[in-house]
Design a protein around this motif. Structure first.
Motif, mmCIF file in Angstrom:
data_model
loop_
_atom_site.group_PDB
_atom_site.id
_atom_site.type_symbol
_atom_site.label_atom_id
_atom_site.label_comp_id
_atom_site.label_asym_id
_atom_site.label_seq_id
_atom_site.Cartn_x
_atom_site.Cartn_y
_atom_site.Cartn_z
ATOM 1 N N GLN A 48 4.173 -23.656 17.596
ATOM 2 C CA GLN A 48 4.785 -24.591 18.530
ATOM 3 C C GLN A 48 5.472 -24.458 19.274
ATOM 4 O O GLN A 48 5.824 -25.054 20.615
ATOM 5 C CB GLN A 48 5.065 -26.474 17.255
ATOM 6 N N LEU A 49 6.615 -24.139 18.505
ATOM 7 C CA LEU A 49 8.146 -24.507 19.724
ATOM 8 C C LEU A 49 7.709 -23.130 21.253
ATOM 9 O O LEU A 49 8.000 -23.560 22.068
ATOM 10 C CB LEU A 49 9.212 -24.125 18.675
ATOM 11 N N GLU A 51 4.743 -22.621 22.344
ATOM 12 C CA GLU A 51 4.149 -23.738 23.432
ATOM 13 C C GLU A 51 4.880 -24.416 24.469
ATOM 14 O O GLU A 51 4.338 -24.760 25.120
ATOM 15 C CB GLU A 51 2.654 -24.084 22.397
ATOM 16 N N GLN A 52 5.953 -24.743 24.361
ATOM 17 C CA GLN A 52 6.864 -25.669 24.523
ATOM 18 C C GLN A 52 7.243 -24.596 25.832
ATOM 19 O O GLN A 52 7.594 -25.637 26.740
ATOM 20 C CB GLN A 52 7.594 -27.026 23.596
ATOM 21 N N ILE A 53 8.100 -23.928 24.824
ATOM 22 C CA ILE A 53 8.545 -22.596 25.977
ATOM 23 C C ILE A 53 7.856 -22.404 27.440
ATOM 24 O O ILE A 53 8.510 -22.452 28.297
ATOM 25 C CB ILE A 53 8.754 -21.165 25.445
ATOM 26 N N THR A 54 6.304 -21.854 26.819
ATOM 27 C CA THR A 54 5.576 -21.849 27.673
ATOM 28 C C THR A 54 5.673 -22.397 29.211
ATOM 29 O O THR A 54 5.102 -22.283 30.100
ATOM 30 C CB THR A 54 3.999 -21.256 27.232
ATOM 31 N N GLY A 55 5.718 -24.095 28.876
ATOM 32 C CA GLY A 55 5.612 -24.893 29.404
ATOM 33 C C GLY A 55 7.343 -25.125 30.287
ATOM 34 O O GLY A 55 7.398 -26.305 31.120
ATOM 35 N N LEU A 56 7.679 -24.805 30.499
ATOM 36 C CA LEU A 56 9.433 -24.744 31.176
ATOM 37 C C LEU A 56 9.399 -24.246 32.316
ATOM 38 O O LEU A 56 9.015 -23.370 32.844
ATOM 39 C CB LEU A 56 10.468 -24.225 29.846
ATOM 40 N N SER A 93 -2.365 -20.085 20.692
ATOM 41 C CA SER A 93 -3.324 -21.544 21.267
ATOM 42 C C SER A 93 -4.442 -21.055 22.249
ATOM 43 O O SER A 93 -5.079 -22.065 22.558
ATOM 44 C CB SER A 93 -2.485 -22.933 21.809
ATOM 45 N N GLN A 216 17.447 -26.961 28.151
ATOM 46 C CA GLN A 216 16.697 -27.777 27.242
ATOM 47 C C GLN A 216 17.168 -26.934 25.849
ATOM 48 O O GLN A 216 17.278 -28.221 24.714
ATOM 49 C CB GLN A 216 15.380 -27.835 27.298
ATOM 50 N N VAL A 218 14.951 -25.153 23.806
ATOM 51 C CA VAL A 218 13.925 -24.852 23.501
ATOM 52 C C VAL A 218 13.777 -23.991 22.620
ATOM 53 O O VAL A 218 13.466 -23.376 21.606
ATOM 54 C CB VAL A 218 12.942 -25.181 23.899
ATOM 55 N N THR A 219 14.566 -22.397 23.396
ATOM 56 C CA THR A 219 13.925 -21.236 22.848
ATOM 57 C C THR A 219 15.019 -20.843 21.774
ATOM 58 O O THR A 219 14.603 -19.642 21.267
ATOM 59 C CB THR A 219 14.472 -20.203 24.458
#
Length: 332
Positions: A48-49, A51-56, A93, A216, A218-219
């Motif tokens: 899940q983390l 997938e958040q990275i891919t949107g940064l 995902s 942010q 996230v990584t």
């Protein structure tokens, strides 16, 4: 979409722990340069983390690869052809997968991933988008040869490995993976399978380091989640707050390196074993190798694949490469 029952082939011990995870962590923590393979980032929280990275904003690879998939669909369809089973290695995902499936008229889709719950959730979501397409989710460690479902075995196959995950491996391991993919896809059983693979390209260090150390954090959370997983699954007592996320460009090896650096001297247990780290010592958690045309072709050839076509995004930051399994008699 008809979703078949997932086939779990992960080898777990009596406590339900992946034996390979335990072995890799214990072996890695015993090394002088402590290291844990990057594939163990991807439990459900880690997936899940990521997938958040891919949107940064800083993380360009996903946008660049998506641009190629959207712009070159007709070319993919011409070269790949219809009625192939798409076998996606490390599907996560599957957010890029629809862009490919919409263009090539596949006969089936087989997502392979080590994170079983995340895999099945993604397969179900994809089912709503492609009604009628057989899907066979397989929970497996794709670093080894995977036995595909019986319904898929006789079909022509396309391996799909987006995201430049191949860059997470040192060359020897990357070659081994490409060879195991060749075996999974049945390269010696009939028509030569194809492989569509993503590879990130060499560029300036500032762009690369920002992509792996976002503002942010996230990584950093993704990297530190590995410690949480070790503590949870392997009875670890590692103090998470004792580590800092570090990402740096190693020009000699053309790779970004991610480390967890100890901020103080620490002692901890993992699976009943005692370990010590000095302040400034690191656990090396990931490599992300970057490629030129030449180094990408050499790697593919060493793994038993002949490059056929290469596509770049407009910024020439990322490449998608189509390759065909090399017949043994054609190998150089």
């Amino acid at each position: 979409m008809r979703t078949e029952q997932g086939i779990a082939i992960v080898d777990r011990d009596e406590d339900g722990v992946d034996r390979a995870f335990r072995a890799d962590v214990l072996a890695g923590l015993r090394q002088q340069q402590k290291a844990v393979p990057a594939r163990w980032f991807y439990d459900e929280a880690g997936s899940q983390l990521f997938e958040q990275i891919t949107g940064l904003e800083e993380y360009y690879p996903t946008r660049a690869e998506t641009e190629i998939l959207q712009a070159r669909g007709a070319e993919f369809a011409d070269l790949i052809g219809p009625d192939r089973a798409v076998v996606e290695f490390g599907s996560g995902s599957s957010v890029k997968t629809p862009l490919l499936l919409e263009t090539i008229e596949p006969a089936a889709y087989v997502p392979l991933d080590i994170s079983g719950d995340f895999l099945r959730e993604s397969a179900a979501a994809l089912g709503e988008k492609f009604p009628g397409l057989p899907v066979h989710p397989v929970e497996a460690d794709f670093m080894r040869r995977v036995a595909l479902p019986d319904d898929v075995a006789p079909l022509k196959k396309l391996g799909f490995f987006p995201g430049s995950t191949i860059g997470n491996m040192v060359p020897r391991t990357a070659v081994d993976l490409l060879r195991s993919m060749r075996a999974t896809l049945g390269a010696d059983d009939g028509e030569a399978p194809l492989l569509l693979i993503g590879m990130d390209l060499v560029k300036d260090a500032a762009t690369l380091e920002a992509a792996y150390d976002d503002a942010q954090g996230v990584t950093a959370a993704f990297n530190l989640n590995l410690v949480h997983r070790i503590n949870r699954e392997l009875d670890g007592t590692i103090p998470v707050d004792a580590f800092a996320h570090v990402a740096r460009w190693n020009d000699d090896f053309a790779r970004i390196e991610m480390h967890l650096e100890a901020k103080r001297d620490i002692a901890f247990d993992v699976s009943g074993r005692r370990f010590f780290m000095r302040k400034g010592e690191t656990i090396h958690t990931e490599n992300s190798h970057k490629f030129t045309r030449r180094s990408a072709n050499i790697l593919l050839l060493a793994g038993g694949w002949t490059p056929l076509e290469r596509w770049l995004d407009k910024g020439e930051r990322f490449a998608l490469i189509l390759a065909r399994a090399t017949e043994h008699r054609d190998a150089p």
